[in-house]
Design an enzyme around this catalytic site. Structure first.
Site, mmCIF file in Angstrom:
data_model
loop_
_atom_site.group_PDB
_atom_site.id
_atom_site.type_symbol
_atom_site.label_atom_id
_atom_site.label_comp_id
_atom_site.label_asym_id
_atom_site.label_seq_id
_atom_site.Cartn_x
_atom_site.Cartn_y
_atom_site.Cartn_z
ATOM 1 N N TYR A 1 0.930 -1.340 -0.005
ATOM 2 C CA TYR A 1 -0.132 -0.152 0.055
ATOM 3 C C TYR A 1 0.914 1.376 -0.187
ATOM 4 C CZ TYR A 1 1.202 -0.472 4.899
ATOM 5 O OH TYR A 1 1.865 -0.689 6.179
ATOM 6 N N GLY A 2 2.121 0.998 -0.068
ATOM 7 C CA GLY A 2 3.013 2.420 -0.016
ATOM 8 C C GLY A 2 4.287 2.308 -0.827
ATOM 9 N N LEU B 1 5.888 0.095 -1.849
ATOM 10 C CA LEU B 1 6.256 -1.076 -2.442
ATOM 11 C C LEU B 1 5.248 -1.129 -3.731
ATOM 12 C CD1 LEU B 1 6.788 -3.800 0.368
ATOM 13 C CD2 LEU B 1 8.420 -3.193 -1.164
ATOM 14 N N GLU C 1 -16.627 13.826 -10.557
ATOM 15 C CA GLU C 1 -16.829 12.394 -10.039
ATOM 16 C C GLU C 1 -17.335 12.206 -8.781
ATOM 17 O OE1 GLU C 1 -16.424 10.372 -12.652
ATOM 18 O OE2 GLU C 1 -15.072 11.359 -14.225
#
Length: 275
Positions: free
Chosen positions: A6-7, A9, A203
């Protein structure tokens, strides 16, 4: 073994190539229950919580890869937990920290590290991939923001996602991208950073309608990395879009997308039940 990242990586982030490398990506759009915090060290920390969402990617990794990541993630806890994707729930390893370690850190409300970093950097411009009504410029002109969308790179292809119509409204559906192993086409723009406020408003990002995501788009032999696009948060069973919305999609598609895709998207819209 399956790993949720989530970061740092994430694909195209600082530690991806050295640690993840060519590991098989299982899902580009994945998420867990938790909250994300900025450590102020160039990477985030995730705290597991029920009242929050953290977005990331899923990879199939080897024991050797996992050992390398263990060294990088020293101080984090590794545990297996439920991860959601467009194809349903699965289990994966996740590196997290205790809530106490996040005290005093900046909460990343969106739960999306790439989005957070985009807003921190505020680049002069970014790539925006439109696959629905934003392929047409009619509403840009009505809103008097068409000057933001003059730099059209061209029609591009996004792998692993299919255009679907999962956002239901009383008059019909709106377009979405679903990660199902297919492929779709859309229009790639290069837009100034100021355009992001209009896109978020259109959106419904702050209302929880769509969320920003970052995808790689191919045009010919060139790949444009981390292009911003928008995915529906609460996906429903597909129904047909209303005529005015379908017209916007077809106008943009006719200008920029391949003949085979234009036939495919028209056929799919024809197949959907009207609300």
């Amino acid at each position: 073994m399956t790993l949720f990242v989530y970061g740092a990586l994430l694909k195209h982030e600082v530690h991806h190539d050295e640690c993840i490398g060519d590991a098989k990506q299982i899902a580009k759009a994945a998420w867990i229950k938790g909250k994300l915090y900025d450590t102020d060290a160039g990477y985030p920390a995730c705290v597991l919580m029920e009242n929050g969402t953290v977005y990331g990617e899923l990879y199939e990794v080897s024991s050797e890869t996992l050992n390398k990541i263990d060294e990088l993630e020293e101080g984090y806890e590794k545990q297996e937990m439920a991860v959601m994707t467009d194809q349903g729930k699965t289990k994966a390893l996740v590196y997290t920290v205790h809530k106490q370690k996040a005290e005093g850190l900046t909460w990343i409300e969106s739960g999306n590290w790439k989005e957070y970093m985009l807003w921190q950097r505020k680049p002069e411009s970014f790539y925006y991939f439109a696959y629905g009504s934003c392929m047409d410029d009619a509403r840009f002109k009505l809103a008097k923001v068409d000057h933001y969308f003059q730099q059209i790179i061209g029609g591009g292809t996004l792998d692993q996602f299919t255009t679907r119509f999962t956002l239901t409204r009383p008059d019909g559906s709106r377009a979405d991208l679903v990660e199902d192993g297919g492929a779709t086409e859309g229009v790639l723009y290069e837009v100034p950073f100021d355009a992001i406020r209009y896109l978020y408003k259109r959106e419904g990002v702050f209302e929880g309608t769509y969320r920003p995501s970052f995808v790689d788009v191919k045009i010919g032999n060139e790949v444009y990395q981390d292009c911003v696009t928008f995915l529906v948060l609460q996906k429903r069973e597909e129904v047909a879009p209303p005529p005015h919305y379908r017209s916007e999609i077809e106008k943009g598609a006719d200008l920029y997308l391949s003949e085979s895709f234009r036939k495919k998207i028209r056929s799919h819209m024809d197949s959907l039940i009207k609300p």
